[in-house]
Design an enzyme around this catalytic site. Structure first.
Site, PDB file in Angstrom:
ATOM      1  N   ASP A   1       0.788  -0.930   0.065  1.00 16.96           N
ATOM      2  CA  ASP A   1       0.064   0.122  -0.001  1.00 16.96           C
ATOM      3  C   ASP A   1       0.814   1.274  -0.012  1.00 16.96           C
ATOM      4  OD1 ASP A   1       0.911  -0.667   2.737  1.00 16.96           O
ATOM      5  OD2 ASP A   1      -0.624   0.520   3.357  1.00 16.96           O
TER       6      ASP A   1
ATOM      7  N   ASP B   1       0.786 -17.836  -3.148  1.00 17.05           N
ATOM      8  CA  ASP B   1       1.388 -17.050  -3.928  1.00 17.05           C
ATOM      9  C   ASP B   1       0.520 -16.136  -4.847  1.00 17.05           C
ATOM     10  OD1 ASP B   1       3.470 -15.281  -4.751  1.00 17.05           O
ATOM     11  OD2 ASP B   1       4.286 -16.869  -6.196  1.00 17.05           O
TER      12      ASP B   1
HETATM   13  O1  9MR Z   1       2.003  -6.605   9.638  1.00 17.44           O
HETATM   14  C1  9MR Z   1       0.893  -6.250  10.245  1.00 17.44           C
HETATM   15  C2  9MR Z   1       0.072  -7.454  11.048  1.00 17.44           C
HETATM   16  O2  9MR Z   1       0.827  -7.679  12.064  1.00 17.44           O
HETATM   17  C3  9MR Z   1      -1.321  -6.798  11.777  1.00 17.44           C
HETATM   18  O3  9MR Z   1      -1.809  -7.787  12.144  1.00 17.44           O
HETATM   19  C4  9MR Z   1      -2.144  -6.504  10.422  1.00 17.44           C
HETATM   20  C5  9MR Z   1      -3.479  -5.928  11.018  1.00 17.44           C
HETATM   21  O4  9MR Z   1      -3.321  -4.563  11.599  1.00 17.44           O
HETATM   22  O5  9MR Z   1      -1.477  -5.447   9.682  1.00 17.44           O
HETATM   23  C6  9MR Z   1      -0.346  -5.700   9.235  1.00 17.44           C
HETATM   24  O6  9MR Z   1       0.452  -4.670   8.654  1.00 17.44           O
HETATM   25  C7  9MR Z   1      -0.301  -4.391   7.301  1.00 17.44           C
HETATM   26  C8  9MR Z   1      -0.530  -2.594   7.583  1.00 17.44           C
HETATM   27  O7  9MR Z   1      -1.545  -2.630   8.367  1.00 17.44           O
HETATM   28  C9  9MR Z   1      -0.736  -2.065   6.256  1.00 17.44           C
HETATM   29  N1  9MR Z   1       0.264  -2.363   5.247  1.00 17.44           N
HETATM   30  C10 9MR Z   1       0.489  -3.670   4.918  1.00 17.44           C
HETATM   31  C11 9MR Z   1       1.009  -4.326   6.368  1.00 17.44           C
HETATM   32  C12 9MR Z   1       1.245  -5.830   5.909  1.00 17.44           C
HETATM   33  O8  9MR Z   1       0.179  -6.669   5.649  1.00 17.44           O
END
Ligand code: 9MR
Length: 736
Positions: free
Chosen positions: A341, A708
């Site tokens: 993102d 994947d």
């Molecule tokens: O890596 C993050 C994970 O530990 C959390 O559980 C999750 C939900 O909040 O979010 C992950 O991080 C994402 C972030 O919110 C937005 N950018 C991408 C991240 C990786 O998926």
């Protein structure tokens, strides 16, 4: 009335009659068509089109001319509403479609009304007319369902035609079978000549079987018997291990044969990991925001600068807060995009910076690694050049003096609403917003700026001083505002990164400030912290939300005079011993055993971070078993796993390459690249939060909860905080 319409009405009446008579309705009665006039035999209704498109018949198909220049997939839709869906029922979604250009259509079955939930989606790249068909299980019941073909997001116009649109309920569920290749699982990249060499065999046999190691020419180099290990909890499969550590030969193209199966080829060499060290670090340049990516430096990856206030971007040069949050704007250009993102989050930037700088501090070899970035050759090590790009951004997220919460850091800055895929950074049209300050973000800034102050002082005194001042200010501000917690609800348009516990962040920040300044005020806080004596080495040692172990590792390894240092060091070794014990039990050699076999989001990074703790114990004790633990852990990442996949793009025979990203989106647009070589995928995640993973992996066991595919954001994203431990471990192994 078409045949489909008739069968639909008949089925509804039939069900009513059955209910009325009290007879049991079979769970999967007749297959029932839900789409009306899907073959366009009766004109175009009840299909509709928006975004300025006119739906018209062309040779018996429904066609639209899709305008160019829209930003999101959903800015141009051909769809049909009033679709009935029943939770738990299986549906077959099918259509024939063509595109005048190689564009992807986002084909969605979802909710027609706010909040527009997606129950199923696929995004094939179109060409000549082709039949598409999938099955999925509906996650919710609704009479307001929708079948939609989302066509927007293309800079240039194109033409889309569709026919035989069908959504049939009551079909048998599709069973997804991953292609796991040969049942002998090895590190597909390289075992070290002097290191441990263990493989895993998946087999029904319960007694030892013969194995044979062959070199490139097919000559036998070693033979032996496997060791039965029973049913592996992490995969649910019966497995054996094969130990060929005694082999010290070097070479490429080795294979291991057992139980009638031959592994994918692998090398035995010490050379592979220096390249990985460089590639894993080069990942960061193409994640940069606020600067054009130079095609000459990264062939195939050049792109205009993202979020520099050039339309359609709204830019990061003068970003306001969310409504009611603050009355100023900040220039927060720069930094790295977090993941797939376009958001920039201080807590995740913080742990990423810390780990990369920590790698720099722990492995002297990194000083000389060139990354081919614009700053290369400026006299500062490239790793520090690259990390500086993020540090400068983190400093910009601090509230200026004179404003409410001065010295605190905003938790994050990102789009007002989620955008679709693909979307290059410079084409993101969403307004950008600063979110409230948080204690966790402020302490991330304090910790990393303090760490930076000691590491950059040799190269840039002024910057080091500026960073230390910012760190002190941030730490004091956090102490004055110790419970401003980022809420879980703030997850629209970007990740929430909610963090309810900040005692770990206080500990980490105090530790870094103490290590850099030696001052008593900070060591007093370290010693008084409940984290200082707690066992901080849980199932996962540290991540963006759990940072105490980061503080503990640095206290143990960066020279300092904290009282009771021997205990601090012993606690790190004890943590490493715990991970080694888990690894020893694990037939895939993984130093990670989450409670209830529930694998976390980003599990690959957690495994690598546990290996960082093991490597720290190696540095503290000099004992080989810690080095061997790290090397064995690496095997899992590179293919010694239930899926027989290397989770690093471009490494190993079969590797993850469709990671979720808005700009490395080749799977959706052939004109875009895959992620760069050296990109780590998140990995198995038992909670499979995304609809695509749910459609394929529901009921998956541990290691199998991964796919994947670019749509699987919960198992297959790439992030700045996940590539950091990959780079750390690669640097460690390269320096052995
Ligand atoms: O890596 C993050 C994970 O530990 C959390 O559980 C999750 C939900 O909040 O979010 C992950 O991080 C994402 C972030 O919110 C937005 N950018 C991408 C991240 C990786 O998926």
């Amino acid at each position: 009335m078409s045949l489909w319409e008739r069968s639909r009405n008949v089925a509804v009446i039939g069900a009513a009659v059955l209910v009325g008579t009290g007879l049991a309705v079979p769970a999967q009665a007749a297959e029932v068509e839900q789409v009306v006039n899907g073959g366009f035999a009766d004109g175009t209704a009840p299909f509709w089109a928006n975004g300025g498109m006119t739906l018209a018949l062309d040779d018996g198909r429904g066609c639209v001319d899709v305008p160019g220049g829209t930003a999101n997939k959903w800015d141009a839709i051909l769809g049909q509403n009033d679709i009935d869906l029943v939770a738990g029922e299986n549906y077959r979604f099918a259509f024939d479609a063509s595109g005048s250009a190689a564009k992807s259509v986002r084909a969605v079955v979802g909710l027609a009304v706010d909040p527009y939930d997606t129950y199923f989606e696929q995004s094939p790249v179109l060409g000549e007319t082709q039949h598409y068909e999938w099955t999925f299980t509906a996650a919710a019941s609704t009479a307001q369902g929708q079948v939609a073909f989302q066509l927007g997001g293309s800079p240039d116009p194109w033409r889309f035609c569709v026919d035989n649109v069908s959504l049939v309920g009551g079909v048998p569920p599709e069973v997804y079978e991953p292609d796991t290749g040969p049942r002998v699982r090895v590190n597909q990249v390289a075992y070290l000549p002097s290191g441990p060499k263990v493989a895993t065999l998946v087999t029904g046999k319960t007694t030892p079987v013969a194995w044979r190691l062959a070199d490139k020419s097919g000559r036998t180099r070693a033979e032996g018997q496997s060791k039965p290990r029973g049913v592996d909890v992490s995969s649910g499969e019966n497995v054996h291990t094969i130990d060929f550590s005694a082999v010290k030969a070097k070479g490429t193209g080795f294979t291991l044969t057992a139980d009638g199966e031959t592994s994918r080829p692998f090398d035995i060499t010490a050379d592979a990991y220096a390249k990985l060290r460089t590639d894993a670090l080069k990942f960061y340049y193409t994640q940069r925001s606020g600067i054009a990516i130079d095609e000459a430096l990264r062939p195939g990856y050049g792109r205009p600068a993202g979020h520099v206030d050039v339309a359609p971007n709204q830019g990061d040069g003068n970003v306001p807060c969310q409504a009611g949050v603050c009355d100023y704007n900040l220039d927060v250009r720069g930094g790295w995009y977090d993941a797939g993102d376009h958001g920039k989050y201080v807590v995740n930037g913080g742990i990423s910076v810390w780990e990369l700088l920590n790698a720099y501090e722990r492995t002297p070899g990194l000083r000389k690694v060139g990354l081919n970035i614009p700053e290369s050759g400026n006299g500062t090590p490239d790793l520090l050049n690259e990390v500086r790009w993020e540090l400068d951004f983190l400093l910009k997220m601090q509230v200026p003096a004179g404003k409410p919460y001065a010295g605190m850091a905003h938790h994050k800055i990102h789009d007002q609403n989620w955008t679709g895929l693909p979307l290059l950074p410079h084409l993101d049209p969403q307004p950008r917003e600063l979110h409230p300050v948080s204690t966790a973000a402020t302490l991330n800034l304090a910790a990393t700026a303090a760490q930076a102050a000691r590491i950059y002082s040799k190269y840039d005194r002024a910057f080091a001083q500026k960073a230390l001042t910012a760190a002190r200010t941030a730490y004091a501000a956090a102490k004055a505002n110790p419970a401003l917690l980022a809420p879980e609800s703030d997850g629209v348009g970007g990740g929430a990164y909610n963090d309810a516990k900040v005692s770990d962040d206080f500990y980490w920040a105090a530790a870094e400030l103490f290590l850099t300044t030696g001052e008593k005020q900070y060591s007093a806080d370290v010693l008084a912290s409940p984290e200082h004596t707690a066992d901080v080495f849980g199932a996962g040692a540290f991540d963006w939300g759990n940072t105490a172990a980061a503080g503990r590792l640095d206290l143990a390894l960066v020279p300092n005079r904290l009282p009771g240092l021997a205990k601090v060091k012993a606690s790190v070794v004890a943590g490493a011993d715990k991970y080694l014990a888990i690894q020893k039990q694990h037939p895939y050699g993984v130093p990670y055993a989450p409670a209830n076999n529930s694998w976390d989001w980003g599990s690959n990074s957690i495994i690598l971070n546990n290996m960082v703790v093991i490597a720290a114990a190696h540095e503290l004790t000099g004992r080989d078993r810690y080095r061997d633990g790290v090397l064995t852990g690496l095997d899992y990442i590179f293919g010694r796993n239930a899926l027989n996949i290397s989770y690093v793009t471009g490494y190993g025979e079969v590797s993850s390459h469709n990671q979720h990203s808005r700009w490395y989106a080749k799977q959706l647009d052939p004109a875009l690249p895959n992620p760069p070589v050296g990109t780590l995928a998140g990995g198995a995640n038992s909670s499979i939060q995304d609809p695509y993973a749910q459609s394929k992996l529901t009921g998956c066991v541990g290691q199998f909860c991964y796919i994947d595919d670019i749509q699987s954001w919960s198992t297959n994203e790439l992030t700045i905080n996940w590539n950091a431990p990959l780079a750390w471990i690669a640097a460690y192994v390269a320096a052995l």
